[in-house]
Motif scaffolding. Structure first.
Motif, short mmCIF file in Angstrom:
data_model
loop_
_atom_site.label_atom_id
_atom_site.label_comp_id
_atom_site.label_asym_id
_atom_site.label_seq_id
_atom_site.Cartn_x
_atom_site.Cartn_y
_atom_site.Cartn_z
N LEU A 38 0.83 -1.21 0.00
CA LEU A 38 0.00 0.00 0.00
C LEU A 38 0.86 1.26 0.00
N ILE A 39 1.88 1.29 0.85
CA ILE A 39 2.75 2.48 0.94
C ILE A 39 3.59 2.63 -0.32
N HIS A 40 4.09 1.52 -0.87
CA HIS A 40 4.83 1.61 -2.14
C HIS A 40 3.92 2.14 -3.25
N THR A 41 2.68 1.70 -3.26
CA THR A 41 1.71 2.20 -4.24
C THR A 41 1.48 3.69 -4.05
N PHE A 42 1.39 4.12 -2.78
CA PHE A 42 1.25 5.56 -2.50
C PHE A 42 2.44 6.34 -3.09
N ALA A 66 -5.35 7.83 -7.91
CA ALA A 66 -4.77 6.68 -7.21
C ALA A 66 -4.51 7.01 -5.75
N ILE A 67 -4.01 8.21 -5.49
CA ILE A 67 -3.76 8.62 -4.10
C ILE A 67 -5.07 8.64 -3.33
N GLU A 68 -6.10 9.20 -3.92
CA GLU A 68 -7.40 9.30 -3.24
C GLU A 68 -7.98 7.93 -2.92
N GLN A 69 -7.69 6.92 -3.74
CA GLN A 69 -8.18 5.57 -3.48
C GLN A 69 -7.46 4.91 -2.31
N ILE A 70 -6.25 5.35 -2.03
CA ILE A 70 -5.42 4.78 -0.97
C ILE A 70 -5.77 5.38 0.39
N LEU A 71 -6.24 6.62 0.40
CA LEU A 71 -6.50 7.34 1.64
C LEU A 71 -7.91 7.06 2.15
N SER A 72 -8.03 6.94 3.46
CA SER A 72 -9.33 6.87 4.10
C SER A 72 -10.02 8.22 3.95
N PRO A 73 -11.34 8.26 3.79
CA PRO A 73 -12.03 9.56 3.77
C PRO A 73 -11.78 10.38 5.04
N ALA A 74 -11.46 9.71 6.14
CA ALA A 74 -11.21 10.39 7.42
C ALA A 74 -9.72 10.54 7.70
N ILE A 75 -8.88 10.53 6.66
CA ILE A 75 -7.42 10.65 6.82
C ILE A 75 -7.06 11.88 7.64
N TRP A 132 2.79 5.58 9.32
CA TRP A 132 1.53 5.42 8.61
C TRP A 132 0.65 4.46 9.40
N LYS A 133 -0.55 4.87 9.76
CA LYS A 133 -1.51 3.97 10.39
C LYS A 133 -2.48 3.51 9.32
N ILE A 134 -2.69 2.22 9.26
CA ILE A 134 -3.51 1.62 8.21
C ILE A 134 -4.63 0.83 8.85
N ASP A 135 -5.84 1.02 8.32
CA ASP A 135 -7.01 0.30 8.80
C ASP A 135 -7.85 -0.10 7.59
N GLU A 136 -8.18 -1.36 7.51
CA GLU A 136 -9.00 -1.90 6.42
C GLU A 136 -8.47 -1.51 5.05
N GLY A 137 -7.14 -1.59 4.88
CA GLY A 137 -6.53 -1.34 3.59
C GLY A 137 -6.44 0.11 3.17
N LYS A 138 -6.70 1.03 4.09
CA LYS A 138 -6.63 2.47 3.78
C LYS A 138 -5.70 3.17 4.78
N ILE A 139 -5.05 4.21 4.34
CA ILE A 139 -4.22 5.03 5.22
C ILE A 139 -5.14 5.95 6.00
N VAL A 140 -5.07 5.87 7.35
CA VAL A 140 -5.99 6.66 8.18
C VAL A 140 -5.28 7.78 8.95
N ASP A 141 -4.01 7.61 9.24
CA ASP A 141 -3.22 8.63 9.95
C ASP A 141 -1.80 8.57 9.44
N VAL A 142 -1.18 9.75 9.31
CA VAL A 142 0.23 9.83 8.96
C VAL A 142 0.87 10.87 9.86
N TYR A 143 1.97 10.48 10.51
CA TYR A 143 2.74 11.37 11.37
C TYR A 143 4.10 11.57 10.75
#
Length: 133
Positions: free
Chosen positions: A9-13, A24-33, A103-114
């Motif tokens: 997932l991160i390599h794809t990002f 493609a980026i928008e598909q990887i991110l959670s709507p609540a990113i 990168w915090k990942i939940d259900e195949g989506k990126i939800v938090d990035v620090y």
């Protein structure tokens, strides 16, 4: 040997980011990113939701900002990556530094990035010079 799905997932990002493939980026991110940018510069702060994160990436592109991963670690909920950041603006004022992202990942989506920059003062000075206060 197969990669962990979170590494994929991160390599794809990073591939989508490098080619400015916004759909493609928008598909990887959670709507609540939530994307956490430390520092004291015009781009710092928490970006909430895909629209704010994409606006942040748009600002980065104006600084000719790029990133290339160096090393990554992974578990079922997180990826930590260290990468090289650089800019390629005309003139002498450019950034060349390292950062780590958690990168915090939940259900195949990126939800938090620090973001954890190598030298926050250097990053602050760069973005203050490019974008002003």
């Amino acid at each position: 040997m197969a990669n962990h799905p979170n590494l994929d997932l991160i390599h794809t990002f990073f591939q989508a980011y490098a080619t400015n493939d916004q759909p493609a980026i928008e598909q990887i991110l959670s709507p609540a990113i939530r994307w956490h940018i430390p520092g004291n510069h015009p781009l710092s702060g928490v970006k909430n939701g895909i629209a704010e994160v994409m606006a942040y990436f748009s600002q980065l592109s104006k600084a000719a900002f790029q990133a290339s991963p160096i090393v990554m670690g992974v578990n079922d909920h997180f990826v930590i990556d260290c990468h090289q950041n650089w800019s390629s603006l005309e003139g002498d004022h450019n950034l060349n530094s390292m950062s780590c992202l958690l990168w915090k990942i939940d259900e195949g989506k990126i939800v938090d990035v620090y973001n954890f920059p190598e030298d926050q003062h250097k990053v602050d000075a760069f973005f203050q010079a490019v974008y002003g206060d």
